[in-house]
Design an enzyme around this catalytic site. Structure first.
Site, PDB file in Angstrom:
ATOM      1  N   GLU A 317      11.617  -9.952-117.148  1.00 31.79           N
ATOM      2  CA  GLU A 317      10.093 -10.869-116.755  1.00 31.79           C
ATOM      3  C   GLU A 317       9.168 -10.458-116.191  1.00 31.79           C
ATOM      4  OE1 GLU A 317      13.609 -12.016-113.686  1.00 31.79           O
ATOM      5  OE2 GLU A 317      14.019 -13.953-114.990  1.00 31.79           O
ATOM      6  N   CYS A 413      14.460 -21.510-110.231  1.00 30.63           N
ATOM      7  CA  CYS A 413      13.350 -20.723-109.492  1.00 30.63           C
ATOM      8  C   CYS A 413      12.102 -22.384-109.014  1.00 30.63           C
ATOM      9  CB  CYS A 413      13.115 -19.665-108.685  1.00 30.63           C
ATOM     10  SG  CYS A 413      12.928 -19.047-110.480  1.00 30.63           S
TER      11      CYS A 413
HETATM   12  O1  FUB Z   1      14.964 -13.565-108.126  1.00 28.58           O
HETATM   13  C1  FUB Z   1      14.825 -14.346-107.966  1.00 28.58           C
HETATM   14  C2  FUB Z   1      13.877 -15.942-108.971  1.00 28.58           C
HETATM   15  O2  FUB Z   1      15.130 -16.326-110.394  1.00 28.58           O
HETATM   16  C3  FUB Z   1      13.059 -15.009-109.494  1.00 28.58           C
HETATM   17  O3  FUB Z   1      12.064 -14.484-109.123  1.00 28.58           O
HETATM   18  C4  FUB Z   1      12.700 -15.511-111.091  1.00 28.58           C
HETATM   19  O4  FUB Z   1      12.480 -14.414-111.472  1.00 28.58           O
HETATM   20  C5  FUB Z   1      14.199 -15.364-111.303  1.00 28.58           C
HETATM   21  O5  FUB Z   1      14.755 -14.400-111.845  1.00 28.58           O
HETATM   22 ZN    ZN Z   2      10.958 -19.257-111.337  1.00 23.52          ZN
END
Ligand code: FUB
Ligand code: ZN
Length: 648
Positions: A317, A413
């Site tokens: 990501e 999230c």
């Molecule tokens: O790790 C917390 C959240 O979950 C991150 O900000 C997102 O990218 C997802 O992986």
């Molecule tokens: Zn998110």
């Protein structure tokens, strides 16, 4: 530096009436908050389970069972509560407030006597607090609790949640720091830093600011805390994904103030840059600001999608390298765009520079809105710019790309982040200072404020997205001298400004046209931008977009969908010299403007079973319809494409 910062208006004072935006913001109290509440209680059929409220009940000793969900699952409740708080500021609602109070009571009951609260660690007693900062997310979750508490106090004046948050923040301030008996660590996922700055601003307690600063100053110092922590565990990780962990992933490879490019996990990064901007401002720290400026330039000039999203790689990501902006395998997480909004809006307020708001607008109108369905019940986590649904298969480079919005996610999230962003949209419309009032976003609204001792109301009526026209009515209840600034967006090819019908030629400073005068009674400022629809190209070094064009009008990026244009959108070629026609079809998205243009399609008629044959292209003319990117995926699922092949 501190004294120059512009201020946001309180959400209590802004009423949004914009037709384009209220379609979404109006859903927040009516549908999104109740829907997400059902989700948090696992009452929505066909949706991934959340288990959030159950976790709190178990931690409070009011239910039995084991923890379920991601290690940071609590953060969904806190973001939902923050959305609720923002919503209550603009739409008071007794029933929703009562519901929020009940949830706050539950949170309070789940808090441990020393102030610690995190249901994962409370329920899994064998997991030691603060022992795994790389993966543990305790500080990330705490950050969202603090932000919700500040917002809820702003909304209702009630301090129950603020007390919970302060007790936890006090514990964090005692546990972390440079002292001998303190942990010299920092969060594996940034968020606590910007929350502690908010808490400092709310309470005036300097220890919160100091701890936020400590987290930024300590990060990236050698010997690296994370390296030592992982070594102490014998190299073991809780999550398999972390096997590829590197210090860059969490922006801890070098101290933040030495960073000049956006690296690593995109949400972690953008949240940290937002906090760095806050701290640079609060502490008058020019070195930190220099880093913020360089990183922001790197993102916007080399690592951001035209839709205002960031994070080119589905794996981890993350940001990758300059000009690497693939359209169909990218991550472009919704939370990362929201992080970019947080970072850019802070930079705009601190630097009084409209170019930062150009990016806020780009992200809001495109990625943030694309992340939610028109009904508010489905969400995108990943935001591609090109989708061929059949190829989005498991165990491939596109396995993270979902061709349709989902009801919820096992790691969820993004949906609550969208909710809190929509609920607080009003904060981005204006900035103010003692004698300066800046209009950032052309979103219909009404607000009242005291400027230079003068009670003034501002009402904006805009058809900006259609014809570039807006009118700001300034009603000074007593005569007073102050400056009204109007943001000239980067996409405006020209503009005219009038006051009460008389043309004006105000000076433009950092993208704001400034009108200083003695205001008395009602004045109408007319703003007319030239924003025709057009084709734009990306920098030639963006390999994925070479020889391609995107259709845009003002802040809105357009895309083709299969339902309007047939299948195999990649076979379409447009001629950027040909005209683009704007059209409104009342049956299509309630008359939202669509763009039409002529193109041609490479035909497959002259092909039989061969996969390859001597090149000979037969084309057929096609009439193309492009819709705003934010609306894609709201009809029959199918292909979608932003960057179109161009005949050059
Ligand atoms: O790790 C917390 C959240 O979950 C991150 O900000 C997102 O990218 C997802 O992986
Ligand atoms: Zn998110």
């Amino acid at each position: 530096m501190n004294s120059d910062k512009m201020h946001n208006l309180s959400l209590n004072d802004i009423r949004i009436s914009d037709q384009f935006w209220t379609r979404y913001t109006g859903l927040v109290p009516k549908f999104i908050i109740p829907y997400q509440w059902d989700i948090l209680n696992d009452r929505v059929e066909g949706a991934e389970l959340s288990h959030c409220i159950k976790n709190f009940k178990i931690a409070a000793g009011e239910a039995t069972g084991s923890f379920a969900g991601a290690i940071f699952q609590d953060s969904d409740v806190y973001k939902w509560l923050e959305a609720m708080a923002f919503s209550l500021q603009t739409n008071p609602d007794g029933d929703l407030e009562r519901l929020a109070d009940e949830v706050i009571d539950l949170i309070g009951r789940a808090q441990q006597p020393d102030g610690y609260i995190n249901t994962y660690y409370e329920i899994n007693e064998q997991c030691k607090r603060w022992s795994n900062l790389v993966e543990g997310h305790e500080l990330y979750v705490a950050g969202y609790l603090i932000e919700a508490a500040v917002a809820y106090h702003d909304a209702t004046g009630k301090d129950a949640l603020l007390k919970v948050a302060c007790r936890f923040a006090d514990l964090i301030c005692r546990v972390f720091g440079t002292g001998e008996d303190q942990i010299h660590g920092y969060p594996g996922h940034q968020e606590i830093e910007l929350a502690l700055v908010k808490l400092y601003r709310k309470t005036g307690e300097k220890r919160y600011l100091d701890t936020a600063k400590y987290f930024i100053d300590e990060r990236g110092r050698s010997p690296h805390y994370f390296t030592r922590e992982v070594e102490a565990r014998g190299g073991a990780y809780l999550h398999e994904d972390f096997k590829d962990y590197s210090l860059k992933y969490a922006q801890s490879h070098i101290p933040p103030r030495e960073q000049r490019t956006a690296e690593g996990h995109a949400v972690r990064g953008t949240y940290m840059y937002a906090a760095m901007a806050d701290l640079a401002c609060e502490c008058g720290d020019d070195g930190l600001m220099e880093a913020c400026e360089a990183i922001w330039d790197n993102i916007v000039e080399k690592r951001m999608y035209i839709t205002g999203s960031v994070g080119s790689s589905g794996h981890l990501e993350r940001f990758t390298t300059d000009y690497d902006l693939p359209n169909d395998t990218n991550y472009s997480e919704t939370c990362a765009s929201i992080g970019l909004v947080l970072f850019s809006s802070r930079m705009a307020a601190i630097k009084r520079d409209a170019r930062y708001m150009d990016v806020v607008e780009r992200a809001l109108y495109n990625t943030v809105l694309a992340a939610i369905s028109l009904e508010g019940d489905r969400y995108f986590y990943v935001n591609p710019l090109e989708v061929w649904p059949a190829s989005c298969m498991d165990h491939t480079s596109k396995s993270h790309v979902k061709p349709t919005r989902q009801r919820w996610f096992s790691v969820a999230c993004c949906p609550t982040n969208v909710a809190r962003t929509l609920a607080s949209l009003g904060q981005y419309i204006y900035f103010r200072d003692d004698d300066l009032f800046l209009l950032n976003l052309y979103i219909d609204n009404h607000t009242e404020d005291l400027i230079n001792g003068c009670h003034v109301s501002f009402s904006l009526k805009s058809s900006h997205l259609i014809d570039g026209k807006s009118e700001l009515t300034v009603n000074a209840k007593q005569p007073g001298t102050f400056t009204v600034g109007l943001r000239i967006p980067d996409y405006a090819q020209g503009y005219t400004i009038t006051v009460d019908g008389k043309p004006m030629h105000p000076t433009v400073e950092k993208g704001y046209a400034l009108i200083t005068r003695r205001w008395d009674g009602k004045s109408r400022i007319g703003i007319d931008f030239t924003i025709p629809p057009r084709f734009v190209a990306a920098h030639p070094d963006v390999r994925a977009d070479a020889g391609k064009v995107a259709l845009v009008k003002g802040p809105i990026v357009y895309c083709l969908e299969e339902i309007d244009n047939g299948e195999n959108l990649a076979s379409i070629i447009v001629d950027p010299r040909k005209p683009i026609v704007e059209d409104c079809d009342p049956d299509l998205f309630d008359g939202t403007p669509v763009l039409r243009c002529a193109g041609k399609r490479i035909s497959n008629e002259n092909w039989d079973a061969a996969l390859y044959q001597p090149a000979q292209f037969i084309t057929e003319p096609v009439e193309l319809t492009a819709i705003p990117y934010c609306l894609w995926g709201n009809r029959t699922p199918g292909e979608m494409l932003v960057w179109l092949k161009a005949s050059v």
